[in-house]
Motif scaffolding. Structure first.
Motif, short mmCIF file in Angstrom:
data_model
loop_
_atom_site.label_atom_id
_atom_site.label_comp_id
_atom_site.label_asym_id
_atom_site.label_seq_id
_atom_site.Cartn_x
_atom_site.Cartn_y
_atom_site.Cartn_z
N THR A 11 0.84 -1.19 0.00
CA THR A 11 0.00 0.00 0.00
C THR A 11 0.87 1.23 0.00
N ALA A 12 0.61 2.17 -0.90
CA ALA A 12 1.39 3.40 -0.96
C ALA A 12 1.32 4.12 0.37
N LEU A 13 2.45 4.65 0.81
CA LEU A 13 2.56 5.22 2.15
C LEU A 13 2.96 6.68 2.06
N SER A 14 2.19 7.53 2.65
CA SER A 14 2.57 8.94 2.75
C SER A 14 3.54 9.10 3.90
N PRO A 15 4.63 9.87 3.72
CA PRO A 15 5.58 10.06 4.81
C PRO A 15 4.97 10.81 5.98
N HIS A 16 3.84 11.49 5.75
CA HIS A 16 3.18 12.22 6.83
C HIS A 16 2.07 11.39 7.47
N ASP A 17 1.81 10.21 6.91
CA ASP A 17 0.81 9.31 7.44
C ASP A 17 1.32 8.72 8.75
N PRO A 18 0.47 8.58 9.78
CA PRO A 18 0.92 7.95 11.03
C PRO A 18 1.54 6.59 10.82
N ALA A 19 1.14 5.88 9.75
CA ALA A 19 1.70 4.55 9.49
C ALA A 19 3.21 4.61 9.28
N ALA A 20 3.72 5.75 8.76
CA ALA A 20 5.15 5.87 8.55
C ALA A 20 5.89 5.84 9.87
N ALA A 21 5.33 6.53 10.88
CA ALA A 21 5.96 6.56 12.20
C ALA A 21 5.72 5.25 12.95
N ASP A 22 4.64 4.53 12.56
CA ASP A 22 4.27 3.32 13.29
C ASP A 22 5.04 2.08 12.83
N LEU A 23 5.92 2.22 11.86
CA LEU A 23 6.73 1.08 11.44
C LEU A 23 7.54 0.59 12.63
N ASP A 24 7.35 -0.67 12.99
CA ASP A 24 8.08 -1.25 14.12
C ASP A 24 9.47 -1.62 13.64
N ALA A 25 10.48 -0.88 14.10
CA ALA A 25 11.84 -1.09 13.61
C ALA A 25 12.34 -2.49 13.92
N GLY A 26 12.02 -2.99 15.10
CA GLY A 26 12.48 -4.33 15.47
C GLY A 26 11.94 -5.40 14.54
#
Length: 377
Positions: A11-26
């Motif tokens: 799904t295309a992701l906007s860098p300002h979308d909360p989903a961008a910050a919600d990426l679980d790095a681990g």
């Protein structure tokens, strides 16, 4: 040769979308490591010999490999670690991951909203793949070369022409960042689409290795670059803003490669340890050096927009050390492995060739030394 790995829908992701910050790095890093150990491991030799792994790059993108620096204030540590895990298996693919991550970094840092809106989400999610094309500009800014692309201001943008000898992670549907000279004005940085009719990709002479990195000579003939793909009308100021991140991200290649060189030395301890103990460099020494390097890189990656002279010196010094330690680690891995590392099928000889690439890719060892020499004491 194609890679039999399907590209999952993203799904295309906007860098300002909360989903961008919600990426679980681990979770993302674990998946990146898993893909590297399985699919990438099976294809590392083919990539080294010339197979461009577009499908694997999409797999890494699906795992979040190219958007780990969109969150957390654009700190770079997780992005560097993601590239390290790729480079533990294949530094050529780690280099392509650096190209992709750096293209994202250009877009993150652009003050022009138009290219960010147009490309950032697509590049960060791997829908668009691409490269950096800053080898020549980085050299030109230190008097080593002149800018090879020349532009003229026209209504609504620029007309650009010239030839770049080596640009990596490219293909007919890829994009790359470039800098071109403009008469009577500051150099300009912009995004170029390889699909443009005015852009021609020329295959390069075979390299010692890394032939699967999608590296081409690029010929540009009177290409119109509209203002909405311009990253910065003053490229020099823009480069000063994003240069630390550009250089620090390269550490991922070195860290991963050194980890694997240490692993190869450990693998031959049982059969060859009785004689390898007479070699000057042992795996424990390299472990200590690597740990210190990672600590410094991670510290610097926390503040990539620091403009102080001391910080910039530390960044350049860390990058210089990364190249030097890569060569040292690969050289000593070869000595520890002996003849078994010298056969064509061995990853040890591939690691030695990859290590030299880390030391010569822009900014190369000699340029880094020049840069340090030009800095105030």
């Amino acid at each position: 040769m194609s890679l039999p790995v399907p590209h999952a829908a993203v799904t295309a992701l906007s860098p300002h979308d909360p989903a961008a910050a919600d990426l679980d790095a681990g979770i993302a890093l674990a998946e990146i490591g898993k893909i590297a150990r399985t699919d990438l491991s099976a294809w590392a030799r083919a990539i080294d010999e010339g197979t461009y792994p577009a499908t694997l790059l999409h797999r890494f993108a699906d795992a979040g490999a190219f958007r780990l620096h969109l969150s957390q204030g654009h700190r770079l540590g997780n992005a560097i670690e993601g590239m390290s895990r790729v480079s533990e298996v294949c530094a050529a693919t780690g280099f392509m991951a650096w190209c992709q991550n750096t293209l994202v970094w250009y877009l993150i840092n652009s003050e022009n909203e138009a290219p960010r809106a147009k490309y950032l989400a697509a590049v960060a999610t791997g829908h668009v793949l691409g490269g950096t094309a800053l080898s020549n500009p980085m050299k030109s800014f230190f008097g080593i070369e002149t800018l090879k692309l020349k532009g003229t201001r026209v209504e609504g943008g620029y007309k650009v022409k010239g030839i770049l000898p080596w640009v990596s992670n490219l293909g007919p549907d890829h994009f790359f960042g470039c800098i071109f000279a403009v008469d009577g004005a500051a150099p300009v940085m912009a995004i170029i689409d390889c699909a443009e009719p005015a852009v021609t990709l020329k295959p390069c002479e075979p390299f010692l290795g890394m032939d699967g990195t999608g590296t081409y000579g690029v010929q540009v003939r009177d290409l119109f670059i509209p203002d909405d793909v311009v990253l910065a009308h003053d490229a020099m100021s823009f480069v000063k803003k994003m240069r630390a991140g550009f250089i620090l991200l390269q550490a991922g290649m070195a860290i991963g490669l050194i980890r694997d060189c240490i692993a190869m030395m450990r693998e031959v301890e049982e059969p060859l340890g009785h004689v390898n103990r007479y070699l000057d460099v042992q795996p424990d020494q390299l472990c200590e050096a690597l740990a210190a390097m990672e600590t410094e890189v991670n510290t610097l990656a926390e503040t990539p927009f620091d403009t102080s002279p001391d910080y910039w010196r530390r960044v350049v010094s860390a990058r210089l050390l990364a190249g030097e330690k890569s060569v040292e680690a690969a050289h000593n891995a070869m000595l520890h492995c002996g003849a078994r590392g010298y056969v064509r099928a061995s990853r040890c000889q591939r690691r030695l060739r990859e290590a030299y690439f880390v030391a010569i890719v822009t900014p190369a060892t000699k340029q880094l030394k020049l840069m340090l020499d030009q800095m105030p004491a």
